[in-house]
Design an enzyme around this catalytic site. Sequence first.
Site, short mmCIF file in Angstrom:
data_model
loop_
_atom_site.label_atom_id
_atom_site.label_comp_id
_atom_site.label_asym_id
_atom_site.label_seq_id
_atom_site.Cartn_x
_atom_site.Cartn_y
_atom_site.Cartn_z
N GLU A 27 0.83 -1.21 0.00
CA GLU A 27 0.00 0.00 0.00
C GLU A 27 0.87 1.26 0.00
O GLU A 27 2.09 1.20 0.18
CB GLU A 27 -0.92 0.01 1.22
CG GLU A 27 -0.18 0.00 2.54
CD GLU A 27 -0.90 0.74 3.67
OE1 GLU A 27 -1.43 1.84 3.43
OE2 GLU A 27 -0.90 0.20 4.78
N LYS A 162 -3.42 -1.83 15.75
CA LYS A 162 -3.01 -0.99 16.88
C LYS A 162 -4.18 -0.85 17.83
O LYS A 162 -5.33 -0.82 17.41
CB LYS A 162 -2.68 0.41 16.38
CG LYS A 162 -1.38 0.55 15.67
CD LYS A 162 -1.02 2.04 15.61
CE LYS A 162 0.37 2.23 15.05
NZ LYS A 162 0.42 2.07 13.61
#
Length: 305
Positions: A27, A162
């Site tokens: 990405e 996260k």
Amino acid sequence: MDAKSLLDLSSEVAEALAARSPVVALESTIITHGMPFPQNLETARMLEAAVRAQGATPATIAVIDGRLKVGLTGAELERLAKLSGGVVKASRRDLAAVVARHGAAGTTVAATIYVADLAGIEIFATGGIGGVHRGAEETFDISADLIELSRTRTAVVCAGAKSILDIEKTLEYLESNGVAICGYRCDEFPAFYARSSGVRLDHRCDGLRDLARMVRLQREIGPGGLLIANPIPEDKALDPDAIEARIAEAVAEAKAQGIAKKEVTPFLLGRIVELTGGRSLEANMALVENNASLAAQLAVELSRL
Ligand code: PSU
Ligand code: MN
């Protein structure tokens, strides 16, 4: 018009795909909105090198001059890294708007796997996926990455999520939407900076061949993707309690400042790097390299099945 006509494959990627050689998609929002310059450029180059080191071809995906680029030149990579926040963060829904005005954008996990799937790339690597944000019961902030994961046939290698996100809700959402998750040599969903989150996974693979078979079967059985969870290397992991305190601080600041929509994730990522004095950035670079390397090994294994 067929969306495929908007794709611009680099000659290296086009040749690899035609020869059915291993290719790994990468990405670019991590470059434009996920890390500061110059570490973003260093990371982008390191990821491509990690993929090549395993004998696969890297295909970094981004929008440049209104084209859906699959495989960037060194100059294009540098241009994106320097534009950094000055360029659009494109999720899948933004692609048409950016292409229409011949613009440039970093592509999120959602947009990248959409383009990778169009190009016929089976494996993609990132650091962490977007997910269900803390407080989503009020804000409805759920990353489009999760929805795209339920539609794609491209398998995604990540180091978990996260804890800027609500990990349990993220996993519930993936379950509802039929996304398979497999831990690579781990029993728990990893928490990005830490190797475990306390949340157990239903499936685990310890060998590349088994994992490659699962990727192939998921493509055949479909619809919906496969998320491969690869924990951060032991020696690079951060102390979970210390990092958790910094994350909570960043989340509270975002709320107080009214940060919303697509700005939330870049704001939190940037603040966590500042609040940890750059230590989180080192861990982030190490885990994404580890993911690119596993994705490349997996692509090689797939090409042998
Ligand atoms: N999480 C990270 N690093 C990142 C991102 C997420 O640890 O760079 C980026 C990825 O590109 C991901 C995007 O697809 O943020 C998710 O943004 P949002 O939460 O706005 O969907
Ligand atoms: Mn969001």
